[in-house]
Design a protein around this motif. Structure first.
Motif, mmCIF file in Angstrom:
data_model
loop_
_atom_site.group_PDB
_atom_site.id
_atom_site.type_symbol
_atom_site.label_atom_id
_atom_site.label_comp_id
_atom_site.label_asym_id
_atom_site.label_seq_id
_atom_site.Cartn_x
_atom_site.Cartn_y
_atom_site.Cartn_z
ATOM 1 N N LEU A 21 0.830 -1.210 0.000
ATOM 2 C CA LEU A 21 0.000 0.000 0.000
ATOM 3 C C LEU A 21 0.863 1.258 0.000
ATOM 4 N N GLU A 38 2.558 -7.726 2.095
ATOM 5 C CA GLU A 38 2.778 -7.023 3.369
ATOM 6 C C GLU A 38 3.349 -7.942 4.454
ATOM 7 N N ARG A 39 3.249 -9.271 4.226
ATOM 8 C CA ARG A 39 3.855 -10.209 5.179
ATOM 9 C C ARG A 39 5.231 -10.671 4.716
ATOM 10 N N HIS A 134 1.362 -2.677 9.371
ATOM 11 C CA HIS A 134 -0.017 -2.228 9.541
ATOM 12 C C HIS A 134 -0.893 -3.218 10.313
ATOM 13 N N ASN A 135 -1.014 -4.452 9.811
ATOM 14 C CA ASN A 135 -1.952 -5.409 10.405
ATOM 15 C C ASN A 135 -1.597 -5.716 11.853
ATOM 16 N N VAL A 145 -7.519 -6.212 11.672
ATOM 17 C CA VAL A 145 -8.097 -5.709 10.413
ATOM 18 C C VAL A 145 -9.238 -6.608 9.932
ATOM 19 N N ASP A 146 -9.213 -7.894 10.298
ATOM 20 C CA ASP A 146 -10.297 -8.814 9.902
ATOM 21 C C ASP A 146 -11.646 -8.347 10.420
ATOM 22 N N TRP A 157 -3.280 6.143 9.453
ATOM 23 C CA TRP A 157 -3.046 4.828 8.889
ATOM 24 C C TRP A 157 -1.641 4.360 9.246
ATOM 25 N N ALA A 268 -8.542 7.893 1.506
ATOM 26 C CA ALA A 268 -8.699 6.549 2.066
ATOM 27 C C ALA A 268 -7.842 6.375 3.313
ATOM 28 N N PHE A 269 -6.804 7.207 3.435
ATOM 29 C CA PHE A 269 -5.897 7.076 4.566
ATOM 30 C C PHE A 269 -6.200 8.090 5.672
ATOM 31 N N HIS B 114 -7.501 -14.573 3.565
ATOM 32 C CA HIS B 114 -6.435 -14.179 4.470
ATOM 33 C C HIS B 114 -6.562 -12.660 4.631
ATOM 34 N N SER B 115 -6.508 -12.165 5.860
ATOM 35 C CA SER B 115 -6.773 -10.736 6.075
ATOM 36 C C SER B 115 -5.693 -9.857 5.462
ATOM 37 N N LYS B 116 -6.107 -8.685 5.021
ATOM 38 C CA LYS B 116 -5.192 -7.723 4.411
ATOM 39 C C LYS B 116 -5.498 -6.332 4.933
ATOM 40 N N GLY B 117 -4.493 -5.471 4.966
ATOM 41 C CA GLY B 117 -4.707 -4.078 5.346
ATOM 42 C C GLY B 117 -5.240 -3.301 4.168
ATOM 43 N N LYS B 118 -6.509 -3.525 3.838
ATOM 44 C CA LYS B 118 -7.079 -2.919 2.635
ATOM 45 C C LYS B 118 -7.691 -1.567 2.957
ATOM 46 N N VAL B 119 -7.519 -0.624 2.047
ATOM 47 C CA VAL B 119 -8.103 0.691 2.285
ATOM 48 C C VAL B 119 -9.567 0.688 1.880
ATOM 49 N N ASN B 120 -10.325 1.627 2.428
ATOM 50 C CA ASN B 120 -11.773 1.685 2.198
ATOM 51 C C ASN B 120 -12.118 1.828 0.727
#
Lengths: 331, 120
Positions: A21, A38-39, A134-135, A145-146, A157, A268-269, B114-120
């Motif tokens: 991101l 991101e992981r 982030h997560n 985040v889930d 953010w 968005a951030f 799988h969870s992700k840091g997704k933006v709105n």
């Protein structure tokens, strides 16, 4: 109260790595590694953050053409419980390590200590900086985040990013540390963990003011004063507080914030970026590179940190904050 | 046609109350959810939720308040048949399908995504 370095420890190299991101960041071209996962191909977010740290440190060493055996100290921190991503990364680096926690201000406190160790003659080369993922950070401080919880417009953010600098003895062609101000812990009784910028602004104001007073300087003595992750709202608050002291608009324009600029105007951030990796990545990639191209001759970096824990705000405590500053110059 | 309009207005109004609880009342998402469930249960206790469903249809059955309504509904119905024990057994009789569906679909989604840091 202000540390004035006698031997001018230098920032010999720097590197930043970010997640997918953060490819949307205005500073993207300065980042050394932009990962598409991101992981970082690891199983968990925390393991990913460890990989983010080791990759960035390796990049710093590659740039300086050194190996981990050449490094005397590793000074670093993150935002996760017991700082396991950093501690586990230090296991792989295998150099003398001090874990440091000043929340998001660790990006500067680690470099201040690296500078002091260098000045003392205890360290020839030290890697210092900070990271955030982030997560992992959202789960630590707010919601996983889930869970998909809504965030208000004042929220920031947390970036997936790491920034590290190589600190060594003075060399003429590199930016060096002139002075540093270690922050007090300041609390203006903000309780909303979705309004960190507002909580941290008074700490940034106090540190900037004390640094300028003791150094007998004005803001215009600098090419830029850059705070860490106040975000769009926090930056406005700091400027308003300085304006009350009679500082004029043309000087206030020299104050920038890494978090407020990080994602540009992307709504968005929310109010901008935050996290220990936000200021670290911008400082040790963008800012250092601007020294090397000659655009900056003297800057003041002021990283801010909110010293809360999830438990402390659930128990109704206010959010104490701090800000550490370092003055960097180049001949 | 009016059914659609009333469903939209009533459903929207319930959600707006939830949003206000979060934004103005500073409640956490979990607190907001529980508040709306309890509100639905109390309204049904006074016999006010069923008329709302007759009036607005899905506008009243889809939001989480209807879960509270179902809890009270089941408890009262079973209480008439079996007395006090019925309050305990009846509470989950009407709502069991909803709860089971939430668990099953939640499990399936967790297997696939799988969870992700997704933006709105």
């Amino acid at each position: 109260m202000v540390i004035v370095f006698q031997t001018k420890p230098a920032l010999l190299a720097g590197a930043a790595a970010v997640g997918p991101l953060e490819a949307r960041s205005v500073f993207r071209s300065y980042f050394d590694i932009v990962a598409d996962d991101e992981r970082f191909q690891e199983k968990t977010n925390e393991q990913g953050q460890r990989r983010l740290i080791t990759n960035t440190c390796q990049h710093v060493m590659d740039k300086a053409k050194i190996k981990n055996l050449d490094v005397d100290y590793f000074l670093s921190g993150d935002l996760i419980n017991q700082m396991t991503p950093t501690n586990f990364a230090a296991r792989e680096l295998a150099v003398s390590f001090i874990g440091m926690f000043s929340a998001c201000a660790t990006s500067i406190s680690s470099v201040i200590v690296a500078g002091l160790l260098t000045e003392l003659g205890a360290s020839k080369l030290a890697i210092a900086g900070a990271s955030s993922q982030h997560n992992a950070t959202e789960r630590q401080f707010r919601y996983p985040v889930d869970y998909g919880a809504q965030k208000p417009a004042t929220a920031q953010w947390t970036v997936t990013a790491a920034g590290y600098a190589l600190v060594g003895q003075y060399q003429p062609d590199f930016p060096y540390m002139v002075a540093a101000t270690v922050g007090k812990v300041i609390d203006y009784h903000e309780t909303d963990p979705f309004h960190m910028g507002g909580a941290m602004a008074p700490a940034a104001y106090d540190t900037i003011k004390r640094h300028l007073q003791h150094r007998k300087q004005k803001i215009s003595d600098y090419d830029m004063v850059m705070t860490g992750d106040l975000g769009k709202i926090g930056l406005k608050l700091v400027k308003a507080m300085l304006a009350e002291d009679g500082i004029k608009n043309d000087e206030l324009q020299l104050i920038r914030d890494a978090g407020a600029e990080f994602y540009g105007d992307d709504q968005a951030f929310q109010a901008g970026a935050s996290g220990a990796g936000c200021s670290a990545a911008v400082y040790y990639s963008y800012v250092l590179s601007q020294f090397m191209t000659g655009r900056f001759k003297r800057v003041l970096l002021v990283a801010t940190g909110a010293l809360l824990s999830p438990l402390s705000y659930q128990q109704g405590e206010t959010i104490p904050c701090t800000a550490h500053a370092i003055e960097i110059a180049m001949n | 046609m009016y059914t659609f309009i009333f469903a939209f207005l009533v459903g929207g109004a319930i959600c707006a109350i939830g949003q206000l609880l979060m934004d103005v009342g500073k409640l956490t998402p979990a607190h907001t959810l529980s508040t709306l469930v309890v509100a639905g249960a109390i309204l049904d206790g006074f016999g006010l939720y069923e008329p709302l469903i007759d009036f607005a249809g899905a506008g009243a059955t889809v939001p989480i308040t209807s879960f509270g309504n179902s809890l009270t509904h089941g408890a009262l119905a079973e209480a008439e048949k079996h007395g006090l024990v019925g309050v305990v057994t009846g509470m989950f009789e009407v709502t069991s399908s909803g709860i089971s569906a939430a668990i099953i679909f939640g499990f399936i989604a967790a297997l696939i995504f799988h969870s992700k840091g997704k933006v709105n």
